[in-house]
Design an enzyme around this catalytic site. Structure first.
Site, PDB file in Angstrom:
ATOM      1  N   HIS A   1      -1.996   3.396  -0.822  1.00  0.00           N
ATOM      2  CA  HIS A   1      -1.653   2.663  -2.035  1.00  0.00           C
ATOM      3  C   HIS A   1      -0.391   3.240  -2.664  1.00  0.00           C
ATOM      4  CE1 HIS A   1      -5.858   1.256  -1.758  1.00  0.00           C
ATOM      5  NE2 HIS A   1      -5.444   0.233  -2.483  1.00  0.00           N
TER       6      HIS A   1
ATOM      7  N   LYS B   1      -1.485   4.855  -8.257  1.00  0.00           N
ATOM      8  CA  LYS B   1      -2.945   4.691  -8.209  1.00  0.00           C
ATOM      9  C   LYS B   1      -3.615   6.049  -8.392  1.00  0.00           C
ATOM     10  CE  LYS B   1      -6.721   2.599  -5.580  1.00  0.00           C
ATOM     11  NZ  LYS B   1      -7.191   1.862  -6.765  1.00  0.00           N
TER      12      LYS B   1
END
Length: 237
Positions: free
Chosen positions: A147, A151
């Protein structure tokens, strides 16, 4: 055409919240009646009233809330939905065990859905992982998720959900997490044994797929009886 469901967007200033507001405006089956975020500048944007998190109790009537916030914002929106008899669709990750238990308890009174990932493709991947784990006893199972650098939680909620499906199939999943650049979301589930390897992969190109899935879930959930639902159940059941 059925009357559009009245929708409250909780966490409206985040990436997912902004996508939800934008895409909801393109649909005929939803009408956003309130957008809730931590702080508010302009009170009404594109005809939608905006509220701060502290003003949550003062929001107008709604049929379903879609929550993409932080764990500390989850309890108030769940309590509001339960108090008003409205459905809750949540994609907030990093929930504590007590919050998950509260969600289960609320399902006796309202329809609820918590999902780590609202992509239709991931819903299919989830089912494939469970089937593969069942068919491949004794194989190693590794889940690698990637990600964007912003995140916070790791492993991702989606990776953990895929791991739960693998566990139901009899596998013992291991996890690895990568945070790099602006990756929207990639999940690799790998089954390995001597001389063989199977890879199941999903790659998200943009966040709209998650917002569209959450809106579709809200439309379907708002018309369901109280209970705990999953995206696979709503889409394919």
């Amino acid at each position: 055409m059925p009357t559009p469901i009245r929708l409250l967007v909780h966490g409206a200033s985040g990436r997912m919240g902004r996508a939800l507001l934008r895409l909801a405006a393109e649909r005929d089956d939803v009408a956003v009646v309130a957008a809730v975020q931590r702080s508010v500048g302009q009170r009404v944007v594109d005809g939608i009233p905006h509220f701060t998190a502290s003003e949550l109790a003062g929001t107008p009537a709604f049929d379903a809330a879609v929550d993409f916030s932080l764990p500390e914002g989850f309890d108030p929106v769940l309590a509001l939905c339960r108090g008003r008899g409205a459905a809750l669709v949540s994609g907030t990750t990093g929930l504590a065990d007590a919050q998950r238990a509260a969600l289960d308890a609320a399902a006796s009174a309202i329809p609820v859905l918590w999902q780590a990932n609202f992509s239709v493709g991931v819903a299919v991947l989830d089912e494939l992982v469970e089937r593969a784990a069942f068919a491949l006893p004794g194989w190693d199972c590794d889940i690698v998720e990637s990600h964007h650098v912003h995140k916070r939680d790791a492993p991702s909620g989606t990776a953990l959900a895929l791991g739960e499906s693998a566990s139901r199939g009899g596998a013992e999943p291991r996890y690895a997490s990568l945070r790099a650049g602006d990756i929207v979301g990639e999940h690799l589930v790998q089954f390995t044994t001597a001389g063989e390897r199977i890879e199941l992969v999903h790659r998200a190109g943009n966040r709209d797929i998650f917002a569209q899935g959450a809106l579709e879930a809200a439309v379907r959930l708002a018309r369901r009886a109280p209970g705990r639902y999953g995206l696979r159940q709503l889409l394919f059941g």
